[in-house]
Design a protein around this motif. Structure first.
Motif, PDB file in Angstrom:
ATOM      1  N   GLY A  15       0.812  -1.209   0.000  1.00 34.27           N
ATOM      2  CA  GLY A  15       0.000   0.000   0.000  1.00 34.27           C
ATOM      3  C   GLY A  15       0.841   1.253   0.000  1.00 34.27           C
ATOM      4  O   GLY A  15       2.037   1.223   0.268  1.00 34.27           O
ATOM      5  N   PRO A  16       0.193   2.378  -0.288  1.00 32.56           N
ATOM      6  CA  PRO A  16       0.924   3.635  -0.419  1.00 32.56           C
ATOM      7  C   PRO A  16       1.120   4.399   0.890  1.00 32.56           C
ATOM      8  O   PRO A  16       1.866   5.367   0.924  1.00 32.56           O
ATOM      9  CB  PRO A  16       0.029   4.438  -1.356  1.00 32.56           C
ATOM     10  N   ASP A  17       0.460   3.970   1.960  1.00 31.25           N
ATOM     11  CA  ASP A  17       0.535   4.762   3.184  1.00 31.25           C
ATOM     12  C   ASP A  17       1.764   4.416   4.026  1.00 31.25           C
ATOM     13  O   ASP A  17       2.527   3.517   3.725  1.00 31.25           O
ATOM     14  CB  ASP A  17      -0.755   4.643   4.005  1.00 31.25           C
ATOM     15  N   ARG A  18       1.942   5.170   5.081  1.00 34.20           N
ATOM     16  CA  ARG A  18       3.097   5.057   5.968  1.00 34.20           C
ATOM     17  C   ARG A  18       2.621   4.814   7.395  1.00 34.20           C
ATOM     18  O   ARG A  18       1.454   5.005   7.707  1.00 34.20           O
ATOM     19  CB  ARG A  18       3.921   6.349   5.896  1.00 34.20           C
ATOM     20  N   ILE A  19       3.560   4.409   8.247  1.00 29.49           N
ATOM     21  CA  ILE A  19       3.232   4.142   9.643  1.00 29.49           C
ATOM     22  C   ILE A  19       4.206   4.897  10.550  1.00 29.49           C
ATOM     23  O   ILE A  19       5.399   4.939  10.290  1.00 29.49           O
ATOM     24  CB  ILE A  19       3.251   2.623   9.953  1.00 29.49           C
ATOM     25  N   ALA A  20       3.669   5.493  11.583  1.00 28.03           N
ATOM     26  CA  ALA A  20       4.480   6.173  12.589  1.00 28.03           C
ATOM     27  C   ALA A  20       4.650   5.200  13.755  1.00 28.03           C
ATOM     28  O   ALA A  20       3.754   5.040  14.571  1.00 28.03           O
ATOM     29  CB  ALA A  20       3.799   7.455  13.038  1.00 28.03           C
ATOM     30  N   ALA A  21       5.789   4.517  13.789  1.00 25.14           N
ATOM     31  CA  ALA A  21       6.042   3.494  14.802  1.00 25.14           C
ATOM     32  C   ALA A  21       7.173   3.933  15.721  1.00 25.14           C
ATOM     33  O   ALA A  21       8.026   4.717  15.323  1.00 25.14           O
ATOM     34  CB  ALA A  21       6.415   2.185  14.116  1.00 25.14           C
ATOM     35  N   CYS A  22       7.178   3.398  16.951  1.00 25.58           N
ATOM     36  CA  CYS A  22       8.221   3.826  17.879  1.00 25.58           C
ATOM     37  C   CYS A  22       8.355   2.861  19.052  1.00 25.58           C
ATOM     38  O   CYS A  22       7.362   2.491  19.670  1.00 25.58           O
ATOM     39  CB  CYS A  22       7.882   5.222  18.391  1.00 25.58           C
ATOM     40  N   TYR A  23       9.577   2.427  19.315  1.00 23.34           N
ATOM     41  CA  TYR A  23       9.938   1.824  20.596  1.00 23.34           C
ATOM     42  C   TYR A  23      10.484   2.975  21.426  1.00 23.34           C
ATOM     43  O   TYR A  23      11.157   3.851  20.888  1.00 23.34           O
ATOM     44  CB  TYR A  23      11.063   0.798  20.442  1.00 23.34           C
ATOM     45  N   TYR A  24      10.252   2.970  22.736  1.00 25.72           N
ATOM     46  CA  TYR A  24      10.785   4.065  23.534  1.00 25.72           C
ATOM     47  C   TYR A  24      10.990   3.635  24.973  1.00 25.72           C
ATOM     48  O   TYR A  24      10.416   2.655  25.443  1.00 25.72           O
ATOM     49  CB  TYR A  24       9.875   5.296  23.483  1.00 25.72           C
ATOM     50  N   GLY A  25      11.835   4.385  25.658  1.00 29.72           N
ATOM     51  CA  GLY A  25      12.079   4.207  27.080  1.00 29.72           C
ATOM     52  C   GLY A  25      12.500   5.543  27.656  1.00 29.72           C
ATOM     53  O   GLY A  25      13.122   6.344  26.957  1.00 29.72           O
TER      54      GLY A  25
END
Length: 113
Positions: A15-25
């Protein structure tokens, strides 16, 4: 958050869309990676500071067994996204440590064959 059209976000495989993903601490976190085939692999970590331009962090690559530091890099100003790339063999641990800003973040892990 998904979907997003913002260019720094990672593009989905389909697909053409994007994802805002994040691991964090808050102060730091570890990501363990076990490559058991004995071959070298290119490993890329993608960092994106969505919140500001003030985030700074250190990325340590450690031998997963002994804890020996194999490499250290410091990044800042990655609000447009930044990749760090290594050639890795065996088992390692990536330690992401906050040096400035709200917390330590990692947005993607990519392993080449």
């Amino acid at each position: 958050a998904t979907p997003t059209s913002l260019p720094p976000a990672l593009r989905k495989a389909s697909g053409p869309d994007r994802i805002a993903a994040c691991y964090y601490g808050f102060s730091s976190f570890d990501v363990s990676l076990g490559l058991s085939d004995g071959n070298p692999h290119q490993v890329a970590l993608y960092f994106l500071d969505w919140d500001s331009t003030a985030r700074q962090q250190r990325v340590d690559v450690l031998d997963a067994v002994s804890g020996t530091v194999l490499d250290t890099r410091t990044i800042s100003g990655f609000n447009g996204g930044q990749y760090l790339v290594w050639t890795i063999t065996g088992n390692v641990k990536f330690r992401i440590t906050r040096l400035g800003g709200a917390n330590a973040v990692l947005s993607g892990i990519f392993i080449g064959s």
